[in-house]
Design a protein around this motif. Structure first.
Motif, PDB file in Angstrom:
ATOM      1  N   MET A  63      43.925  -7.101  -9.154  1.00 39.39           N
ATOM      2  CA  MET A  63      42.901  -6.728  -8.185  1.00 39.39           C
ATOM      3  C   MET A  63      41.549  -6.679  -8.887  1.00 39.39           C
ATOM      4  SD  MET A  63      44.245  -6.268  -5.136  1.00 39.39           S
ATOM      5  CE  MET A  63      43.045  -5.254  -4.264  1.00 39.39           C
ATOM      6  N   PRO A  96      41.836  -9.032  -3.948  1.00 39.51           N
ATOM      7  CA  PRO A  96      42.781  -9.661  -4.863  1.00 39.51           C
ATOM      8  C   PRO A  96      42.097 -10.622  -5.833  1.00 39.51           C
ATOM      9  CG  PRO A  96      43.614  -9.731  -2.610  1.00 39.51           C
ATOM     10  CD  PRO A  96      42.182  -9.280  -2.526  1.00 39.51           C
ATOM     11  N   ALA A 150      53.410  -6.959 -12.632  1.00 44.29           N
ATOM     12  CA  ALA A 150      54.412  -6.680 -11.603  1.00 44.29           C
ATOM     13  C   ALA A 150      53.789  -6.709 -10.224  1.00 44.29           C
ATOM     14  CB  ALA A 150      55.066  -5.325 -11.861  1.00 44.29           C
ATOM     15  N   THR A 151      52.516  -6.376 -10.165  1.00 45.83           N
ATOM     16  CA  THR A 151      51.757  -6.465  -8.923  1.00 45.83           C
ATOM     17  C   THR A 151      50.584  -7.415  -9.134  1.00 45.83           C
ATOM     18  OG1 THR A 151      50.429  -4.537  -9.542  1.00 45.83           O
ATOM     19  CG2 THR A 151      52.399  -4.136  -8.185  1.00 45.83           C
ATOM     20  N   PRO A 152      50.119  -8.051  -8.080  1.00 44.74           N
ATOM     21  CA  PRO A 152      48.992  -8.978  -8.233  1.00 44.74           C
ATOM     22  C   PRO A 152      47.752  -8.272  -8.757  1.00 44.74           C
ATOM     23  CG  PRO A 152      50.056  -9.252  -6.088  1.00 44.74           C
ATOM     24  CD  PRO A 152      50.626  -8.013  -6.691  1.00 44.74           C
ATOM     25  N   THR A 198      41.907  -6.605 -12.894  1.00 47.87           N
ATOM     26  CA  THR A 198      43.162  -6.434 -13.622  1.00 47.87           C
ATOM     27  C   THR A 198      43.918  -7.757 -13.624  1.00 47.87           C
ATOM     28  OG1 THR A 198      44.315  -5.717 -11.617  1.00 47.87           O
ATOM     29  CG2 THR A 198      43.312  -4.007 -12.972  1.00 47.87           C
ATOM     30  N   MET A 207      56.460  -9.514  -1.427  1.00 48.77           N
ATOM     31  CA  MET A 207      55.199  -8.833  -1.124  1.00 48.77           C
ATOM     32  C   MET A 207      54.299  -9.719  -0.279  1.00 48.77           C
ATOM     33  SD  MET A 207      52.484  -7.124  -3.754  1.00 48.77           S
ATOM     34  CE  MET A 207      53.708  -5.937  -4.276  1.00 48.77           C
ATOM     35  N   ASP A 224      47.323 -10.208 -13.457  1.00 53.20           N
ATOM     36  CA  ASP A 224      48.565 -10.259 -12.696  1.00 53.20           C
ATOM     37  C   ASP A 224      49.716  -9.743 -13.558  1.00 53.20           C
ATOM     38  OD1 ASP A 224      47.303 -11.319 -10.487  1.00 53.20           O
ATOM     39  OD2 ASP A 224      47.621 -13.388 -11.127  1.00 53.20           O
TER      40      ASP A 224
END
Length: 241
Positions: free
Chosen positions: A198, A215, A194-196, A190, A119, A192
């Motif tokens: 935000m 991010p 499966a996705t970084p 949020t 990613m 970290d």
């Protein structure tokens, strides 16, 4: 043997008159077609945009009213083409390159060569501007709503930034609340996975709420992020008149 023509003078005259009448009937149709084509051409000319995306007449910014509050928005920063018009709008979505805060040249496209690669880091700060219709302000949510759901434990301030996790049995169970006093910052982030992770940070300007998204990893330089949101807010504001 003498051969006589089967066509009499009377028949010839009748055919000539019929042909003339047919031609006379076609003239109005032809004129109607010409007038209609001219009208269509005129309408197309009047409705055709007077600026192009590549010409020198392309407007750099559009005056947009959200909830009655005026903003001057860079055209290239507006994410959806349907929102690229001046006048009142209920909501508008933008993004800016970070840290330059310039409008991007275009969307980032994923190709067959890059779809399976790791990613790519996010290099943009996203912004939504929406009419708030007298809903609870971001400041009120931070001071009166969020504390009800926060864990009692808070981390010691790290470079002036405090982090408090939300309890797992709350609507914000997978998030943390970051706050600082100078420069002022309040961001719900949020974690970290499966996705970084935000972050979401809100502020109210007139009759509109500005929601910034970026991010979570950027919080290592949180002062730069807070100052960037302040600059964007000031740059996009139209005359207060």
């Amino acid at each position: 043997m003498t051969v006589f023509s089967a066509t009499s003078p009377r028949s010839s005259k009748t055919g000539a008159r019929t042909s003339a009448r047919a031609r006379s009937h076609l003239v109005p149709f032809a004129l109607t077609g010409v007038v209609a084509a001219g009208a269509i051409a005129l309408v197309a000319y009047l409705l055709w945009p007077t600026w192009s995306t590549s010409g020198v007449d392309t407007p750099d910014k559009l005056p947009v009213s959200v909830g009655g509050t005026l903003f001057n928005l860079p055209v290239q920063a507006i994410r959806m083409k349907i929102q690229r018009h001046s006048g009142p709008q209920e909501r508008i979505d933008l993004d800016f390159l970070y840290p330059s805060l310039q409008a991007p040249n275009g969307p980032r496209h994923v190709t067959a060569d890059t779809v399976d690669t790791a990613m790519q880091p996010i290099d943009r700060i996203f912004l939504s501007i929406a009419a708030h219709h007298d809903a609870l302000s971001p400041e009120q949510r931070t001071t009166t709503i969020y504390p009800r759901y926060l864990d009692q434990a808070a981390t010691a301030p790290d470079d002036g930034l405090t982090m408090r996790p939300f309890r797992s049995d709350t609507p914000y169970g997978s998030e943390d609340l970051y706050s600082a006093s100078f420069p002022a910052l309040a961001a719900r982030c949020t974690r970290d996975a499966a996705t970084p992770g935000m972050c979401l940070s809100e502020r109210r300007v007139g009759a509109a709420d500005l929601t910034f998204r970026f991010p979570r990893s950027w919080l290592s330089q949180w002062r730069d992020v807070a100052n960037a949101m302040d600059r964007l807010t000031a740059q996009l504001r139209g005359p207060k008149g």
